[in-house]
Design a protein around this motif. Structure first.
Motif, PDB file in Angstrom:
ATOM      1  N   ARG A   1      -2.426   5.615  -7.533  1.00 12.29           N
ATOM      2  CA  ARG A   1      -2.631   6.259  -6.233  1.00 12.29           C
ATOM      3  C   ARG A   1      -2.463   5.351  -5.026  1.00 12.29           C
ATOM      4  NH1 ARG A   1      -8.386   8.928  -7.073  1.00 12.29           N
ATOM      5  NH2 ARG A   1      -8.373   8.742  -4.827  1.00 12.29           N
ATOM      6  N   TRP A   2      -3.066   4.182  -5.058  1.00 14.29           N
ATOM      7  CA  TRP A   2      -3.213   3.414  -3.827  1.00 14.29           C
ATOM      8  C   TRP A   2      -2.109   2.402  -3.554  1.00 14.29           C
ATOM      9  CZ3 TRP A   2      -8.584   2.786  -6.180  1.00 14.29           C
ATOM     10  CH2 TRP A   2      -9.375   3.904  -5.902  1.00 14.29           C
ATOM     11  N   TYR A   3      -1.491   1.866  -4.594  1.00 15.94           N
ATOM     12  CA  TYR A   3      -0.512   0.802  -4.394  1.00 15.94           C
ATOM     13  C   TYR A   3       0.883   1.202  -4.853  1.00 15.94           C
ATOM     14  CZ  TYR A   3      -4.723  -1.990  -3.786  1.00 15.94           C
ATOM     15  OH  TYR A   3      -5.917  -2.473  -3.354  1.00 15.94           O
TER      16      TYR A   3
ATOM     17  N   GLN B   1      -0.937   4.553  -0.325  1.00 17.28           N
ATOM     18  CA  GLN B   1      -1.817   5.460   0.410  1.00 17.28           C
ATOM     19  C   GLN B   1      -3.259   5.070   0.120  1.00 17.28           C
ATOM     20  OE1 GLN B   1      -1.150   9.598  -0.465  1.00 17.28           O
ATOM     21  NE2 GLN B   1      -3.211  10.155   0.145  1.00 17.28           N
ATOM     22  N   LEU B   2      -4.058   4.941   1.151  1.00 13.85           N
ATOM     23  CA  LEU B   2      -5.477   4.650   0.977  1.00 13.85           C
ATOM     24  C   LEU B   2      -6.285   5.866   1.408  1.00 13.85           C
ATOM     25  CD1 LEU B   2      -5.677   0.977   2.302  1.00 13.85           C
ATOM     26  CD2 LEU B   2      -5.230   1.785  -0.008  1.00 13.85           C
ATOM     27  N   ASP B   3      -7.483   5.999   0.825  1.00  7.33           N
ATOM     28  CA  ASP B   3      -8.358   7.117   1.162  1.00  7.33           C
ATOM     29  C   ASP B   3      -9.807   6.633   1.139  1.00  7.33           C
ATOM     30  OD1 ASP B   3      -9.002   6.927  -1.572  1.00  7.33           O
ATOM     31  OD2 ASP B   3      -7.646   8.557  -2.107  1.00  7.33           O
TER      32      ASP B   3
ATOM     33  N   ILE C   1       0.829  -1.201   0.000  1.00  9.97           N
ATOM     34  CA  ILE C   1       0.000   0.000   0.000  1.00  9.97           C
ATOM     35  C   ILE C   1       0.869   1.259   0.000  1.00  9.97           C
ATOM     36  CG2 ILE C   1      -1.682   1.326   1.331  1.00  9.97           C
ATOM     37  CD1 ILE C   1      -2.658  -1.450   2.420  1.00  9.97           C
TER      38      ILE C   1
ATOM     39  N   LYS D   1      -6.506   3.408 -11.076  1.00 12.68           N
ATOM     40  CA  LYS D   1      -6.370   4.230  -9.864  1.00 12.68           C
ATOM     41  C   LYS D   1      -5.457   3.544  -8.856  1.00 12.68           C
ATOM     42  CE  LYS D   1     -10.620   6.824 -10.238  1.00 12.68           C
ATOM     43  NZ  LYS D   1     -11.889   7.205  -9.645  1.00 12.68           N
ATOM     44  N   GLY D   2      -5.573   2.224  -8.764  1.00 16.31           N
ATOM     45  CA  GLY D   2      -4.706   1.479  -7.855  1.00 16.31           C
ATOM     46  C   GLY D   2      -3.243   1.662  -8.198  1.00 16.31           C
TER      47      GLY D   2
ATOM     48  N   TYR E   1     -10.950   4.848  -1.978  1.00 16.60           N
ATOM     49  CA  TYR E   1     -10.471   3.470  -2.051  1.00 16.60           C
ATOM     50  C   TYR E   1     -11.475   2.523  -1.385  1.00 16.60           C
ATOM     51  CZ  TYR E   1      -8.134  -0.842  -1.048  1.00 16.60           C
ATOM     52  OH  TYR E   1      -7.856  -2.193  -0.941  1.00 16.60           O
ATOM     53  N   SER E   2     -11.920   2.864  -0.191  1.00 16.20           N
ATOM     54  CA  SER E   2     -12.858   1.999   0.541  1.00 16.20           C
ATOM     55  C   SER E   2     -14.145   1.794  -0.238  1.00 16.20           C
ATOM     56  CB  SER E   2     -13.173   2.594   1.911  1.00 16.20           C
ATOM     57  OG  SER E   2     -11.997   2.693   2.669  1.00 16.20           O
TER      58      SER E   2
END
Length: 95
Positions: free
Chosen positions: A77-79, A12-14, A10, A73-74, A17-18
Motif C-alpha cells: 500500500r504505502w511504498y 500513498q500514505l494514510d 512513497i 502493508k508497506g 501509516y502514521s
C-alpha cells in the motif's frame, strides 16, 4: 554500533501509516534495544535511520510479527519501492 538505513519512494500514505510508523518506532526502541530512530519525508521520498548495538538485535527486530505485518502493508500500500541497508558505524564525529 550498526545503522539500518531505510529509503523508500512513497506511493500513498494514510492515517493507518502514521499510527503504524509510530508503533514500529516505539516497539524498536522499547523492546528491541534500538538506540535512536529518525525518519524524514521530503516530497515522495522517505528515509529512516535507526541505530543498534548488535546485528542480533536487528535480526530479532526484522523477525517481529508486528514488524513483518507492517512491512507487508508497506509493500502492498504505502511504498512504490524501498531499499534497506545494514551498515557498521566505523567512526562518529560530533561538535
Amino acid at each position: 554500533m550498526y545503522a539500518v538505513i531505510f529509503r523508500a519512494r512513497i506511493a500513498q500514505l494514510d492515517d493507518e501509516y502514521s499510527m503504524m510508523a509510530a508503533r514500529m518506532r516505539d516497539l524498536a526502541i522499547q523492546e528491541y534495544g534500538c538506540r535512536e530512530f529518525t525518519a524524514v519525508t521530503e516530497g515522495r521520498n522517505e528515509i529512516a535511520i535507526s541505530y543498534w548495538d548488535s546485528k542480533e538485535q536487528i535480526r530479532k527486530w526484522k523477525e517481529n510479527v508486528e514488524h513483518c505485518e507492517a512491512q507487508d502493508k508497506g509493500r502492498k500500500r504505502w511504498y512504490a519501492s524501498y531499499t534497506v541497508q545494514v551498515v557498521e558505524v566505523l567512526r562518529e564525529y560530533s561538535a
